[in-house]
Design a protein around this motif. Structure first.
Motif, PDB file in Angstrom:
ATOM      1  N   ARG A   1       0.841  -1.202   0.000  1.00 20.15           N
ATOM      2  CA  ARG A   1       0.000   0.000   0.000  1.00 20.15           C
ATOM      3  C   ARG A   1       0.876   1.253   0.000  1.00 20.15           C
ATOM      4  O   ARG A   1       1.055   1.909   1.018  1.00 20.15           O
ATOM      5  N   VAL A   2       1.390   1.578  -1.180  1.00 20.87           N
ATOM      6  CA  VAL A   2       2.222   2.775  -1.344  1.00 20.87           C
ATOM      7  C   VAL A   2       2.044   3.295  -2.766  1.00 20.87           C
ATOM      8  O   VAL A   2       1.900   2.520  -3.710  1.00 20.87           O
ATOM      9  N   PHE A   3       2.009   4.622  -2.901  1.00 21.74           N
ATOM     10  CA  PHE A   3       1.973   5.233  -4.229  1.00 21.74           C
ATOM     11  C   PHE A   3       2.748   6.534  -4.221  1.00 21.74           C
ATOM     12  O   PHE A   3       3.016   7.112  -3.167  1.00 21.74           O
ATOM     13  N   VAL A   4       3.107   6.981  -5.433  1.00 17.77           N
ATOM     14  CA  VAL A   4       3.761   8.274  -5.612  1.00 17.77           C
ATOM     15  C   VAL A   4       2.882   9.146  -6.486  1.00 17.77           C
ATOM     16  O   VAL A   4       2.068   8.661  -7.272  1.00 17.77           O
ATOM     17  N   ILE A   5       3.074  10.454  -6.328  1.00 12.33           N
ATOM     18  CA  ILE A   5       2.340  11.466  -7.088  1.00 12.33           C
ATOM     19  C   ILE A   5       3.369  12.300  -7.833  1.00 12.33           C
ATOM     20  O   ILE A   5       4.431  12.621  -7.286  1.00 12.33           O
ATOM     21  N   ALA A   6       3.066  12.678  -9.051  1.00  6.71           N
ATOM     22  CA  ALA A   6       3.976  13.507  -9.835  1.00  6.71           C
ATOM     23  C   ALA A   6       4.276  14.803  -9.087  1.00  6.71           C
ATOM     24  O   ALA A   6       3.367  15.434  -8.539  1.00  6.71           O
ATOM     25  N   PRO A   7       5.559  15.187  -9.038  1.00  6.92           N
ATOM     26  CA  PRO A   7       5.958  16.375  -8.265  1.00  6.92           C
ATOM     27  C   PRO A   7       5.207  17.642  -8.643  1.00  6.92           C
ATOM     28  O   PRO A   7       4.946  18.481  -7.787  1.00  6.92           O
ATOM     29  N   GLN A   8       4.824  17.795  -9.897  1.00  6.54           N
ATOM     30  CA  GLN A   8       4.135  19.020 -10.309  1.00  6.54           C
ATOM     31  C   GLN A   8       2.727  19.129  -9.719  1.00  6.54           C
ATOM     32  O   GLN A   8       2.127  20.198  -9.757  1.00  6.54           O
ATOM     33  N   LEU A   9       2.200  18.044  -9.128  1.00  3.74           N
ATOM     34  CA  LEU A   9       0.868  18.085  -8.529  1.00  3.74           C
ATOM     35  C   LEU A   9       0.884  18.454  -7.050  1.00  3.74           C
ATOM     36  O   LEU A   9      -0.155  18.761  -6.483  1.00  3.74           O
ATOM     37  N   VAL A  10       2.044  18.388  -6.424  1.00  2.15           N
ATOM     38  CA  VAL A  10       2.117  18.669  -4.987  1.00  2.15           C
ATOM     39  C   VAL A  10       2.874  19.967  -4.744  1.00  2.15           C
ATOM     40  O   VAL A  10       3.740  20.348  -5.528  1.00  2.15           O
ATOM     41  N   GLU A  11       2.529  20.644  -3.656  1.00  2.86           N
ATOM     42  CA  GLU A  11       3.213  21.890  -3.320  1.00  2.86           C
ATOM     43  C   GLU A  11       4.655  21.606  -2.916  1.00  2.86           C
ATOM     44  O   GLU A  11       4.947  20.570  -2.321  1.00  2.86           O
ATOM     45  N   GLU A  12       5.506  22.546  -3.227  1.00  4.66           N
ATOM     46  CA  GLU A  12       6.919  22.404  -2.858  1.00  4.66           C
ATOM     47  C   GLU A  12       7.039  22.240  -1.345  1.00  4.66           C
ATOM     48  O   GLU A  12       6.360  22.910  -0.574  1.00  4.66           O
ATOM     49  N   GLY A  13       7.871  21.297  -0.948  1.00  5.93           N
ATOM     50  CA  GLY A  13       8.079  21.048   0.470  1.00  5.93           C
ATOM     51  C   GLY A  13       7.123  20.020   1.063  1.00  5.93           C
ATOM     52  O   GLY A  13       7.223  19.692   2.236  1.00  5.93           O
ATOM     53  N   THR A  14       6.162  19.527   0.276  1.00  3.56           N
ATOM     54  CA  THR A  14       5.264  18.485   0.771  1.00  3.56           C
ATOM     55  C   THR A  14       5.653  17.146   0.151  1.00  3.56           C
ATOM     56  O   THR A  14       6.442  17.098  -0.788  1.00  3.56           O
ATOM     57  N   VAL A  15       5.102  16.083   0.683  1.00  2.00           N
ATOM     58  CA  VAL A  15       5.482  14.746   0.220  1.00  2.00           C
ATOM     59  C   VAL A  15       4.879  14.437  -1.154  1.00  2.00           C
ATOM     60  O   VAL A  15       3.828  14.964  -1.518  1.00  2.00           O
ATOM     61  N   ASP A  16       5.585  13.585  -1.891  1.00  2.00           N
ATOM     62  CA  ASP A  16       5.115  13.157  -3.208  1.00  2.00           C
ATOM     63  C   ASP A  16       4.725  11.678  -3.183  1.00  2.00           C
ATOM     64  O   ASP A  16       4.573  11.054  -4.213  1.00  2.00           O
ATOM     65  N   HIS A  17       4.568  11.116  -1.982  1.00  2.00           N
ATOM     66  CA  HIS A  17       4.185   9.710  -1.860  1.00  2.00           C
ATOM     67  C   HIS A  17       3.399   9.507  -0.571  1.00  2.00           C
ATOM     68  O   HIS A  17       3.478  10.331   0.341  1.00  2.00           O
ATOM     69  N   LEU A  18       2.655   8.418  -0.526  1.00  2.00           N
ATOM     70  CA  LEU A  18       1.919   8.045   0.681  1.00  2.00           C
ATOM     71  C   LEU A  18       2.034   6.544   0.877  1.00  2.00           C
ATOM     72  O   LEU A  18       1.928   5.776  -0.083  1.00  2.00           O
ATOM     73  N   VAL A  19       2.236   6.163   2.118  1.00  2.00           N
ATOM     74  CA  VAL A  19       2.274   4.764   2.518  1.00  2.00           C
ATOM     75  C   VAL A  19       1.071   4.514   3.416  1.00  2.00           C
ATOM     76  O   VAL A  19       0.787   5.315   4.314  1.00  2.00           O
ATOM     77  N   ASN A  20       0.351   3.425   3.162  1.00  2.00           N
ATOM     78  CA  ASN A  20      -0.846   3.057   3.934  1.00  2.00           C
ATOM     79  C   ASN A  20      -1.857   4.205   4.008  1.00  2.00           C
ATOM     80  O   ASN A  20      -2.322   4.574   5.095  1.00  2.00           O
ATOM     81  N   PRO A  21      -2.226   4.786   2.861  1.00  2.00           N
ATOM     82  CA  PRO A  21      -3.144   5.928   2.889  1.00  2.00           C
ATOM     83  C   PRO A  21      -4.554   5.560   3.335  1.00  2.00           C
ATOM     84  O   PRO A  21      -5.042   4.470   3.055  1.00  2.00           O
ATOM     85  N   VAL A  22      -5.169   6.511   4.023  1.00  2.00           N
ATOM     86  CA  VAL A  22      -6.575   6.435   4.401  1.00  2.00           C
ATOM     87  C   VAL A  22      -7.193   7.750   3.949  1.00  2.00           C
ATOM     88  O   VAL A  22      -6.673   8.822   4.261  1.00  2.00           O
ATOM     89  N   LEU A  23      -8.298   7.666   3.213  1.00  2.00           N
ATOM     90  CA  LEU A  23      -8.912   8.867   2.649  1.00  2.00           C
ATOM     91  C   LEU A  23     -10.144   9.295   3.437  1.00  2.00           C
ATOM     92  O   LEU A  23     -10.903   8.472   3.931  1.00  2.00           O
TER      93      LEU A  23
END
Length: 177
Positions: free
Chosen positions: A60-82
């Motif tokens: 349970r891990v994914f990455v997000i393209a850097p251009q979609l996230v604000e600078e200084g925030t994470v570009d991936h999540l492990v064990n996400p809960v929405l």
């Protein structure tokens, strides 16, 4: 840093894409290497996000393209809960690196709050709207064995099946999710 690790992406029909991924228990070098592999493969393929099952890894891990996230925030999540802070929806084009060449309007929630961990085990929260929210939901679906085509309404599913038959794809099945 090790060598570039672009990995082949699993395509629709591969059983790993339809299984619920296992939670990550160990925040170790193996997990950090997986996140690196996901980042490098995503950058190579120029997608918006990429989940571990798409590389054949049931975690349970994914990455997000850097251009979609604000600078200084994470570009991936492990064990996400929405969590969804409201009832607003969005309907717009969506595609998937595991379903190449298919882009169809897909309904998603407009806003999302995703809680999880970094690859080092630090708790993190990502708040997303619009495209970022769509990406987080899409990648979390991958972790649950759900493809975006499962989210299409009946008319769009019929259009998808017609296109895949014309293109002589393997037998595409849509799940009832």
């Amino acid at each position: 840093m090790g060598p570039v690790t672009v990995t082949p992406i699993r395509l629709i029909g591969d059983p790993v894409l339809r299984r619920k991924a296992e939670p990550v228990a160990d925040f170790d070098a193996e997990l950090q290497n997986l996140v690196r592999d996901l980042r490098e493969t995503l950058a190579d393929r120029r997608g918006a996000g990429l989940a571990a099952p798409q590389l054949g890894v049931s975690r349970r891990v994914f990455v997000i393209a850097p251009q979609l996230v604000e600078e200084g925030t994470v570009d991936h999540l492990v064990n996400p809960v929405l969590d969804f802070p409201d009832e607003e929806d969005q309907d717009g084009p969506e595609g998937c690196l595991s379903v190449p060449g298919i882009y169809l309007d897909t309904k998603r929630r407009l806003n999302v709050v995703a809680k999880g961990f970094t690859a080092h085990g630090d708790p993190v929260q990502v708040v997303g709207a619009g495209l970022l929210a769509r990406c987080i939901q899409h990648e979390t679906d991958h972790l649950d064995g759900v493809l975006f085509i499962d989210r299409l309404d009946a008319e769009r599913q019929e259009r998808l099946l017609a296109v895949t038959r014309e293109a002589h794809w393997p037998d595409v099945k849509v799940s009832p999710h």
